[in-house]
Design an enzyme around this catalytic site. Structure first.
Site, mmCIF file in Angstrom:
data_model
loop_
_atom_site.group_PDB
_atom_site.id
_atom_site.type_symbol
_atom_site.label_atom_id
_atom_site.label_comp_id
_atom_site.label_asym_id
_atom_site.label_seq_id
_atom_site.Cartn_x
_atom_site.Cartn_y
_atom_site.Cartn_z
ATOM 1 N N GLN A 1 2.439 5.023 8.434
ATOM 2 C CA GLN A 1 3.133 6.314 7.748
ATOM 3 C C GLN A 1 2.135 7.333 8.514
ATOM 4 O OE1 GLN A 1 2.120 5.814 3.564
ATOM 5 N NE2 GLN A 1 3.985 4.200 3.327
ATOM 6 N N GLY B 1 4.817 6.932 -1.474
ATOM 7 C CA GLY B 1 3.938 7.271 -0.705
ATOM 8 C C GLY B 1 4.515 7.568 0.684
ATOM 9 N N SER C 1 11.661 1.772 4.847
ATOM 10 C CA SER C 1 11.212 2.542 5.963
ATOM 11 C C SER C 1 12.393 3.058 6.930
ATOM 12 C CB SER C 1 10.494 1.386 6.801
ATOM 13 O OG SER C 1 9.427 0.934 5.944
ATOM 14 N N ARG D 1 -3.475 7.833 -5.124
ATOM 15 C CA ARG D 1 -3.294 7.324 -3.936
ATOM 16 C C ARG D 1 -4.016 8.203 -3.004
ATOM 17 N NH1 ARG D 1 2.561 4.444 -2.670
ATOM 18 N NH2 ARG D 1 0.778 3.753 -0.752
ATOM 19 N N ASP E 1 3.210 -5.253 3.236
ATOM 20 C CA ASP E 1 4.006 -5.014 2.014
ATOM 21 C C ASP E 1 4.042 -6.515 1.479
ATOM 22 O OD1 ASP E 1 3.680 -2.148 1.856
ATOM 23 O OD2 ASP E 1 5.680 -1.957 2.987
ATOM 24 N N LYS F 1 -2.603 0.914 -1.886
ATOM 25 C CA LYS F 1 -1.124 0.872 -2.134
ATOM 26 C C LYS F 1 -0.522 1.381 -3.465
ATOM 27 C CE LYS F 1 0.727 -0.643 1.788
ATOM 28 N NZ LYS F 1 1.671 0.126 2.691
ATOM 29 N N SER G 1 -1.507 2.261 10.423
ATOM 30 C CA SER G 1 -0.924 2.927 9.283
ATOM 31 C C SER G 1 0.468 3.542 10.091
ATOM 32 C CB SER G 1 -1.572 3.965 8.624
ATOM 33 O OG SER G 1 -0.397 4.490 7.735
ATOM 34 N N ARG H 1 13.323 7.353 7.008
ATOM 35 C CA ARG H 1 13.383 8.022 8.510
ATOM 36 C C ARG H 1 14.835 8.387 8.835
ATOM 37 N NH1 ARG H 1 9.195 4.868 7.770
ATOM 38 N NH2 ARG H 1 7.434 5.059 8.962
ATOM 39 N N ARG I 1 6.145 -3.980 -6.395
ATOM 40 C CA ARG I 1 5.783 -5.359 -5.421
ATOM 41 C C ARG I 1 5.152 -6.362 -6.478
ATOM 42 N NH1 ARG I 1 8.394 -4.459 -1.108
ATOM 43 N NH2 ARG I 1 8.193 -2.539 -0.224
#
EC number: 2.5.1.19
Length: 443
Positions: free
Chosen positions: A175, A100, A28, A128, A325, A352, A173, A32, A401
């Site tokens: 995201q 995603g 994550s 998705r 996650d 996901k 979320s 960013r 995952r």
């Protein structure tokens, strides 16, 4: 980005996990760091960047829109940004692979720039839904044309100047929140996101670090995050902490395999990401934080994990946003606990990389685990520490995952578990199986 040929793998017990490893950089934060550096004016340097396929997809898309991004060493990168408002028109579609996060956050970036970008992805990502991002960005003025069902491929035509909005997240979320804040960077005035349930706050921390004018107010409605647009971001030197989502697999593996005693170095312990650790501790896991410290504005520690019997719990639903996650590997931990674990409140798992509730139910049931499915989670009756039966071939469904979680399950199974395709693991943790070899004496 073509999906590589399937890589089938059979996993059997290897004995206790011992030793010390470091996990890759937080995914994550890596996404960013690249995006904010690309929007700064000047040169930013990033250490510890995750070099998995998802993050590399973000880097490639930002290059296509004008940023200069170069790898200067293992995990070290240099980014020369174009400035907020300076993104260029890409000449080809932006290929997102399986990511995603890349897709949703970059849609936010494009939404307030005077450019048009087409987003494509692999079969998993193309299934998705993107509607929860499309809706607020359309309110800001972006013209978004998606495939049926709000899915990829889709085209975003940005509006400049875009319209600032105040938007309450209908579903927790990070995201969606981040996509709106990224669009707000180049939007005149104040853009607000209201979070009834707090989610991971990496965007807020990093935006402030890059010089954005961002405030957070806690109210009865929830957290109100406000960002002032037409921002000027300043280049930074960033160290990315280790990914707690990657560390999760080793925390569970060491907890369930008798005789295990490991140390996982440099794990990010942001409070919005530590739900799995909290849940495992409620189950009785032996997890000790060593040398707690601050790395790049994020709390970090080394984690020592020793095998101990686990006891079933009702997982508090309040933990869901901080471990969304990690639910697949939590399901694995529950399969070895004493009693019936109830883990609910995780509707997000349905959308996901795969439907992770259905995928983990099918995989664990095939390996002899008793499971009850709900719309928002699973109830799992564990073995009390004994090996699960195993002996099945399970489907990863192009989901990294699922593949890693079932690898962990195979480390304490009576018969080998075969995973039909572990190639997707490269999207987030390219060195996963190398690390497994190191911890089990096969390196």
């Amino acid at each position: 980005m073509a999906h590589p040929l399937p890589q089938t793998l059979s996993i059997a017990p290897r004995g206790a996990l011992t030793g010390t490893i470091a996990v890759p950089g937080d995914k994550s934060i890596s996404h960013r760091a690249l995006m904010f550096a690309a929007l700064a004016v000047g040169t930013s340097r990033i250490a510890g960047l995750l070099e998995g396929e998802d993050v590399l997809a973000t880097a490639a898309a930002l290059r296509a829109m004008g940023a200069t991004i170069e790898r200067t060493g293992e995990g070290t990168w240099q980014v020369d940004g174009v400035g907020v408002g300076g993104l260029l028109q890409p000449t080809t579609a932006l290929e997102m692979g399986n990511s995603g996060t890349s897709t949703r956050l970059l849609m936010g970036l494009v939404a307030s720039h005077p450019i048009t970008a087409t987003f494509t992805g692999d079969a998993s990502l193309s299934g998705r839904p993107m509607g929860r991002v499309i809706d607020p960005l359309a309110q800001m003025g972006a013209d978004i044309t998606a495939s049926p069902g709000g899915k990829l491929p889709l085209m975003v035509r940005g509006l400049c100047p875009a319209v600032p909005i105040s938007y309450t997240l209908p579903v927790a979320s990070a995201q969606v929140k981040s996509a709106i804040l990224l669009a707000g960077l180049n939007t005149p005035g104040i853009t607000r996101v209201i979070e009834p349930v707090a989610t991971r706050d990496h965007s807020e921390r990093m935006l402030r670090g890059f010089g954005a004018e961002l405030t957070i107010e806690r109210t009865n409605e929830g957290r109100i995050i406000a960002i002032r647009g037409e921002a000027e971001l300043k280049p930074q030197t960033i160290t990315v902490p280790g990914d707690p989502s990657s560390a999760a697999f080793w925390l569970v593996a060491a907890s369930i395999v008798p005789g295990s005693d490991i140390v996982v170095r440099n794990v990010g312990l942001n409070a919005t990401r530590t739900g799995l650790i909290a849940a495992l501790r409620l189950m009785g896991a032996d997890i000790t934080e060593l040398d707690p410290r601050d790395v790049g504005g994020e709390p970090v520690a080394d984690l020592r994990v020793r095998h101990t019997p686990l006891t079933a719990i009702d997982v508090p639903e309040t933990l869901a946003p901080s471990m969304i996650d990690e639910y697949p590997v939590l399901f694995v931990a529950a399969a070895f606990a004493h009693g019936r674990t109830l883990a609910r409140g995780a509707h997000e798992l349905r959308v996901k990389e795969s439907d992770r509730i259905a995928a983990m139910k099918a995989a664990l049931e095939a390996c002899g685990v008793a499971i009850e499915e709900f719309d928002d989670g699973l109830a799992i009756t564990g073995t009390g520490g004994d090996p699960i039966p195993g002996g099945a071939t399970v489907a990863s469904l192009l989901d990294h995952r699922i593949a890693m979680s079932m690898t962990v399950a195979g480390l304490h199974a009576a018969r080998p578990i075969t995973i039909d395709d572990v190639a997707p693991v490269a999207t987030s943790y390219p060195a996963f199986y190398t690390s497994l070899d190191a911890l089990t004496g096969r390196a």
